[in-house]
Design an enzyme around this catalytic site. Sequence first.
Site, PDB file in Angstrom:
ATOM      1  N   ASP A 158       8.310  -4.578  -3.801  1.00 24.43           N
ATOM      2  CA  ASP A 158       7.075  -4.447  -3.016  1.00 24.43           C
ATOM      3  C   ASP A 158       7.286  -5.072  -1.628  1.00 24.43           C
ATOM      4  OD1 ASP A 158       4.567  -3.750  -2.213  1.00 24.43           O
ATOM      5  OD2 ASP A 158       3.484  -4.979  -3.673  1.00 24.43           O
TER       6      ASP A 158
ATOM      7  N   HIS B 102       7.905  -0.912   1.398  1.00 24.26           N
ATOM      8  CA  HIS B 102       7.129  -0.420   2.542  1.00 24.26           C
ATOM      9  C   HIS B 102       8.042  -0.461   3.757  1.00 24.26           C
ATOM     10  CE1 HIS B 102       3.230  -0.586   0.365  1.00 24.26           C
ATOM     11  NE2 HIS B 102       3.827  -1.585  -0.274  1.00 24.26           N
TER      12      HIS B 102
ATOM     13  N   ASN C 214       1.707   4.348   2.580  1.00 23.79           N
ATOM     14  CA  ASN C 214       0.608   3.774   3.382  1.00 23.79           C
ATOM     15  C   ASN C 214       1.062   3.454   4.805  1.00 23.79           C
ATOM     16  OD1 ASN C 214       2.181   1.607   2.446  1.00 23.79           O
ATOM     17  ND2 ASN C 214       0.446   0.200   2.342  1.00 23.79           N
TER      18      ASN C 214
ATOM     19  N   HIS D 118       3.645  -3.152  -9.380  1.00 17.73           N
ATOM     20  CA  HIS D 118       3.399  -4.592  -9.227  1.00 17.73           C
ATOM     21  C   HIS D 118       2.485  -5.253 -10.268  1.00 17.73           C
ATOM     22  CE1 HIS D 118      -0.025  -2.950  -7.026  1.00 17.73           C
ATOM     23  NE2 HIS D 118       0.667  -2.683  -5.943  1.00 17.73           N
TER      24      HIS D 118
ATOM     25  N   HIS E 283       9.908   0.351  -4.998  1.00 12.93           N
ATOM     26  CA  HIS E 283       8.665   0.016  -4.286  1.00 12.93           C
ATOM     27  C   HIS E 283       8.930  -0.768  -3.002  1.00 12.93           C
ATOM     28  CE1 HIS E 283       4.158  -0.869  -5.019  1.00 12.93           C
ATOM     29  NE2 HIS E 283       4.423  -1.079  -3.748  1.00 12.93           N
TER      30      HIS E 283
ATOM     31  N   HIS F  12       5.334  -7.663   7.595  1.00 10.21           N
ATOM     32  CA  HIS F  12       4.235  -7.807   8.565  1.00 10.21           C
ATOM     33  C   HIS F  12       4.777  -8.586   9.761  1.00 10.21           C
ATOM     34  CE1 HIS F  12       1.100  -6.143   6.054  1.00 10.21           C
ATOM     35  NE2 HIS F  12       1.498  -6.900   5.045  1.00 10.21           N
TER      36      HIS F  12
ATOM     37  N   ASP G  79      -0.624   3.955  -3.109  1.00 13.12           N
ATOM     38  CA  ASP G  79      -0.341   2.516  -3.071  1.00 13.12           C
ATOM     39  C   ASP G  79      -0.779   1.856  -1.757  1.00 13.12           C
ATOM     40  OD1 ASP G  79       1.014   0.112  -4.305  1.00 13.12           O
ATOM     41  OD2 ASP G  79       2.013   0.204  -2.370  1.00 13.12           O
TER      42      ASP G  79
HETATM   43  O1  DOR Z   1       0.482  -7.228  -0.630  1.00 14.35           O
HETATM   44  C1  DOR Z   1       0.482  -6.021  -0.454  1.00 14.35           C
HETATM   45  N1  DOR Z   1       0.947  -5.491   0.675  1.00 14.35           N
HETATM   46  N2  DOR Z   1      -0.006  -5.222  -1.414  1.00 14.35           N
HETATM   47  C2  DOR Z   1      -0.174  -3.894  -1.217  1.00 14.35           C
HETATM   48  O2  DOR Z   1      -0.622  -3.221  -2.123  1.00 14.35           O
HETATM   49  C3  DOR Z   1       0.159  -3.289   0.065  1.00 14.35           C
HETATM   50  C4  DOR Z   1       1.164  -4.093   0.766  1.00 14.35           C
HETATM   51  C5  DOR Z   1       1.310  -3.708   2.220  1.00 14.35           C
HETATM   52  O3  DOR Z   1       1.403  -2.493   2.503  1.00 14.35           O
HETATM   53  O4  DOR Z   1       1.355  -4.590   3.057  1.00 14.35           O
END
Ligand code: DOR
Length: 453
Positions: A319, A76, A108, A246, A74, A323, A166
């Site tokens: 996860d 991103h 996503n 998660h 998991h 950002h 997700d």
């Molecule tokens: O905290 C999160 N950030 N939860 C999610 O389900 C998506 C993820 C994100 O893509 O930033």
Amino acid sequence: MRIAPEAKILWEQAETILLRGGRLVDPASERDGAHDLFLRGGRVELIAPEIRREADLTIDLSGLVVAPGLGDLHVHLREPGGEDAETIASGTLAAARGGFTRVACMPNTTPPLDDRSAVEFVLHQAQAAGHARVYPVAAATRGRQGRELTDMHELREAGVLAVTDDGSPVESSRVMRRVLEYARTAGLLVMTHAEDLGLAAGGVMHEGYWSTVLGLRGIPAAAEAIAVDRDVRLAELTGARLHVAHVSTRAAVEIIRSARNRGVAVTAETAPHYLALSDEALRGYDSVFRVNPPLRGEEDRAALIAALRDGTIDVIATDHAPHTQLAKDHELEATPPGMIGLETSLGVTLEILHHREGFALADVVSMMAARPATIMGWGGGAVRLGEDADLSVFDPAAAWEVDPEQFASQARNCPFAGWTLHGRVRMPVCQGELMHEEAVEFCPSERLLTRIP
Ligand code: DOR
């Protein structure tokens, strides 16, 4: 101490490599003890307690653990569309640095990974970067809108092993049923982001004592439990393979435990931050601690550890949610949820589960390498003769201070900045190659013995 620059150069030149004196921890073959590994042309040719052979390059791994390359179900990676936060190249370099040789990336992105061309783009970028194997998890519904299903057979042909929306749940139970039915016909795993949006709406942290004290809108544990219960029942109805992403609450653990006892094909993951932190972390209103699902109470944290102990939760996944500083640099309510984890996952897991809770190293390797491989069916997860060497060599005791400024990830939203962790990746090997020089801290050159002129 950085990698001895000659190590990577010598590794590239060597046809035969002897990794000597390490402790091989490979739960799939039930090996846990001193073993040497002999590699030829990047493949594992021999595994034995003591190998007396000359090699072009011999590396002394005494004091270190040799595990199969870690797998993260998991992450991103943000590409396409979010390259200001992370790219496939920076995210996979972070993965390599964290000991991972395989990662599953979430759909996503912008646009979402919902068709063959998007999946092929990710695979192409990953191949070009060459830091870790990337397995795109495609969207379950077009545009992640929760209405029409994606073409799962075509996605499977493109190399996809699992689907999910997700980042958000599939809201309609009817659509989720169809997702599970269709995924089953395509042989795909369904990963669920289990969240009742009606209950969670507007919440920024766990609903409980601390949300009340801090005056922040809460997300009740029931928002997760209700959604997990629904999806487990739908998996039971359809016979599809379901993986709960998660998991953060005791209530969800109890539902999963009871489903597994009934024989439902459900697996589950939790993340290091749910094991190491609780909702009290938000008392300074720092947006780095905002994540979805949110950090929960102490009782939940203890239940997750117990669930890892009894196998109700199968794996640790990060996860990893990068950002930009710009996005996180606002008051809590105005920031996106998510925290990065690839470069701290092994350290935090060893710190909490192995050093504090007494889990065996083999258990940690099961959760982070062997079981992710079984769930995803992506190969690896074990050290096998004849296969490309895919290894994570780590020092389970090395103390280090987390400094996000040193990370390979482009993002800095790490909740463990300043923590001292015990357990450090020293030498990730992916597909027979010693990973990027900047990607590792490594043994000093006195561990190297070479006959390369
Ligand atoms: O905290 C999160 N950030 N939860 C999610 O389900 C998506 C993820 C994100 O893509 O930033």
